[in-house]
Enzyme design. Sequence first.
Site, PDB file in Angstrom:
ATOM      1  N   HIS A 120       0.884  -1.185  -0.024  1.00 56.47           N
ATOM      2  CA  HIS A 120      -0.091   0.051  -0.078  1.00 56.47           C
ATOM      3  C   HIS A 120       0.874   1.323  -0.082  1.00 56.47           C
ATOM      4  CE1 HIS A 120      -4.242  -1.956   0.728  1.00 56.47           C
ATOM      5  NE2 HIS A 120      -3.229  -2.741   1.119  1.00 56.47           N
ATOM      6  N   ASP A 166       3.534   9.479  -1.191  1.00 60.05           N
ATOM      7  CA  ASP A 166       2.312   8.646  -0.752  1.00 60.05           C
ATOM      8  C   ASP A 166       2.069   7.654  -1.608  1.00 60.05           C
ATOM      9  OD1 ASP A 166      -0.113   8.183   1.050  1.00 60.05           O
ATOM     10  OD2 ASP A 166      -0.799  10.421   0.757  1.00 60.05           O
TER      11      ASP A 166
HETATM   12  P1  ADQ Z   1      -3.263   6.160   4.645  1.00 61.11           P
HETATM   13  O1  ADQ Z   1      -1.875   6.799   4.852  1.00 61.11           O
HETATM   14  O2  ADQ Z   1      -3.908   6.229   5.914  1.00 61.11           O
HETATM   15  O3  ADQ Z   1      -3.280   5.004   3.822  1.00 61.11           O
HETATM   16  P2  ADQ Z   1      -5.199   7.630   2.680  1.00 61.11           P
HETATM   17  O4  ADQ Z   1      -5.269   6.638   1.540  1.00 61.11           O
HETATM   18  O5  ADQ Z   1      -5.196   9.126   2.418  1.00 61.11           O
HETATM   19  O6  ADQ Z   1      -3.846   7.344   3.728  1.00 61.11           O
HETATM   20  O7  ADQ Z   1      -6.395   7.500   3.732  1.00 61.11           O
HETATM   21  C1  ADQ Z   1      -7.023   6.490   4.095  1.00 61.11           C
HETATM   22  C2  ADQ Z   1      -8.563   6.597   4.506  1.00 61.11           C
HETATM   23  O8  ADQ Z   1      -8.466   7.301   6.052  1.00 61.11           O
HETATM   24  C3  ADQ Z   1      -9.324   7.507   3.743  1.00 61.11           C
HETATM   25  O9  ADQ Z   1     -10.603   6.885   3.427  1.00 61.11           O
HETATM   26  C4  ADQ Z   1      -9.745   8.793   4.520  1.00 61.11           C
HETATM   27  O10 ADQ Z   1     -10.860   9.326   4.464  1.00 61.11           O
HETATM   28  C5  ADQ Z   1      -9.520   8.528   6.013  1.00 61.11           C
HETATM   29  N1  ADQ Z   1      -9.082   9.594   6.790  1.00 61.11           N
HETATM   30  C6  ADQ Z   1      -7.758  10.095   6.820  1.00 61.11           C
HETATM   31  N2  ADQ Z   1      -7.622  10.958   7.512  1.00 61.11           N
HETATM   32  C7  ADQ Z   1      -8.714  11.317   8.312  1.00 61.11           C
HETATM   33  C8  ADQ Z   1      -9.216  12.113   9.188  1.00 61.11           C
HETATM   34  N3  ADQ Z   1      -8.769  12.926   9.892  1.00 61.11           N
HETATM   35  N4  ADQ Z   1     -10.453  11.693   9.766  1.00 61.11           N
HETATM   36  C9  ADQ Z   1     -11.407  10.897   9.330  1.00 61.11           C
HETATM   37  N5  ADQ Z   1     -10.719  10.067   8.192  1.00 61.11           N
HETATM   38  C10 ADQ Z   1      -9.604  10.378   7.799  1.00 61.11           C
HETATM   39  C11 ADQ Z   1      -2.267   4.185   3.235  1.00 61.11           C
HETATM   40  C12 ADQ Z   1      -1.236   4.547   2.116  1.00 61.11           C
HETATM   41  C13 ADQ Z   1      -1.926   5.426   1.179  1.00 61.11           C
HETATM   42  C14 ADQ Z   1      -3.121   4.562   0.636  1.00 61.11           C
HETATM   43  C15 ADQ Z   1      -3.900   3.716   1.406  1.00 61.11           C
HETATM   44  C16 ADQ Z   1      -4.783   2.656   0.754  1.00 61.11           C
HETATM   45  O11 ADQ Z   1      -0.377   5.570   3.055  1.00 61.11           O
HETATM   46  O12 ADQ Z   1      -0.936   6.068   0.289  1.00 61.11           O
HETATM   47  O13 ADQ Z   1      -3.738   5.212  -0.304  1.00 61.11           O
HETATM   48  O14 ADQ Z   1      -3.131   3.087   2.444  1.00 61.11           O
HETATM   49  O15 ADQ Z   1      -3.715   1.899   0.097  1.00 61.11           O
END
Ligand code: ADQ
Length: 480
Positions: free
Chosen positions: A159, A367
């Site tokens: 991921h 990311d």
């Molecule tokens: P993350 O680093 O967690 O995931 P991201 O893909 O942006 O990053 O977010 C995951 C989920 O968390 C999203 O559905 C978002 O809505 C939710 N989220 C984030 N911040 C939030 C907040 N403050 N309050 C509520 N909800 C929040 C990891 C990798 C990413 C990759 C994903 C999936 O780092 O690059 O896109 O896995 O593979």
Amino acid sequence: MSRLVVVSNRTADPRKAAAGGLAVAVKESLQQTGGLWFGWSGKIHDESEHDAGYQDLRAQTVGNVTLATIDLSQRDYDTYYLGYSNDVLWPVFHYRLDLANFDVDFAAGYRRVNRLFAQKLMPLLKPDDLIWVHDYHLIPLAAELRAMGCRNRIGFFLHVPMPPLEIMAAVPEHEWLMRSLFAYDLVGFQSETDVTHFTHYVQSEAQAEQLSHDRLRAFNRTLRIGAYPIGIDVDEVVNLAQAKEGRDTFERMREEYSRRRLLLGVDRLDYSKGLPQRIHAFRELLAQYPENRSSATLIQIASPSREAVGAYDDLRRQMDSLCGAINGDYGELDWMPVRYIHRNVARKRLPGLYRASRVALVTPLRDGMNLVAKEFVAAQDPADPGMLVLSRFAGAAEQLKEALMVNPYDAHGTAQAIQRALSMPLEERIQRHEALMSRIRKHDVHWWSSSFLHALKHVEQDQGLDHNAKSGQSERDTRA
Ligand code: ADQ
């Protein structure tokens, strides 16, 4: 039909609203065929007071899905989870060698927990199960399973980004980690850039032979690789934006900010997300384009994350101070430039917030994908859509070409792009939004899981499993 077995560090209850992309995708694919989801329970067992059975498997069946979890000891949590996963692999895979802590005990703990996962999972497997392992916590899991005689098809999805060779090679166990990936049948990455980095690594360091565009041969094994950019459930976000909580949030925001233009950031509080750089860019916007003073507000939501890791504490302090300074320097009695919220926002409210915002700032320094960028696009009103300002270093940038692309290290350039987004004519916003929508619909979360699983089902299985199992078993490379 083969049963699907998903393995990830944590599992999630399929009855509850899924918290993120991984959980949504996994839940859906599991429910289609029925299956097993295996991982850590999230509980830490105090070894001093436990009976020897604390690592016993707990299983719970919900509909046609079984959740099987184990607890970790404090030592395993410290070394495998906080240590190797989050203090070595997470920073390195996000190109932050300066933050990595290469402690030998961490590597040993990582190896030990991966072996423990394999030992607990092995008795639950049936011969034709399809096994899908997720993320950097579990790179050596297939090698451990192979060493125990597992011959199933096993796929792995990373991921996070795959860094270039020059960065990967700084990890003392890099060779072992990369060789461990060859115990899988299929390895999926988020972007073509990641595929290129991996291919370059194994060609240079292991003299891998490229058999075709998606097949590599090294360590006496043939591995299929590919880019499977993760998507979102577009309809879910569209519907949530129009459901009660979404509409309430939208209306409250529009009322509160009726005279103001809203900019939005939604992230975990993580150093990969470029939060301090974003605040600098916003400050630059106010300095360069004074018409935004008293009229633009940045809401930055940063949910607490991995607070036991030191670097996150430093980031929290840095953000408190940067937001305090900008509000102190530019704020007025009736206007604060930044609203910084160090909390989670309920998943049902996020789409309404996205829809009320004129501009989203998705500016990570690095990311894997970034799902917030896709969720923001999906939640917009097609007749009056907001604009996405997106870092070129997010995996999503390979797909979302109609966003305004920025280099997050360049505060001046980012401020210019934000200004352009704020003043973009309606017609151009509509055109860009339409193009972005069709991209995220084409490659949504259903496409992601079905294309990966289809490839895994049809991969030609290599016969060199035993050899690889032996090489995966070697202790010397993990310094364990
Ligand atoms: P993350 O680093 O967690 O995931 P991201 O893909 O942006 O990053 O977010 C995951 C989920 O968390 C999203 O559905 C978002 O809505 C939710 N989220 C984030 N911040 C939030 C907040 N403050 N309050 C509520 N909800 C929040 C990891 C990798 C990413 C990759 C994903 C999936 O780092 O690059 O896109 O896995 O593979």
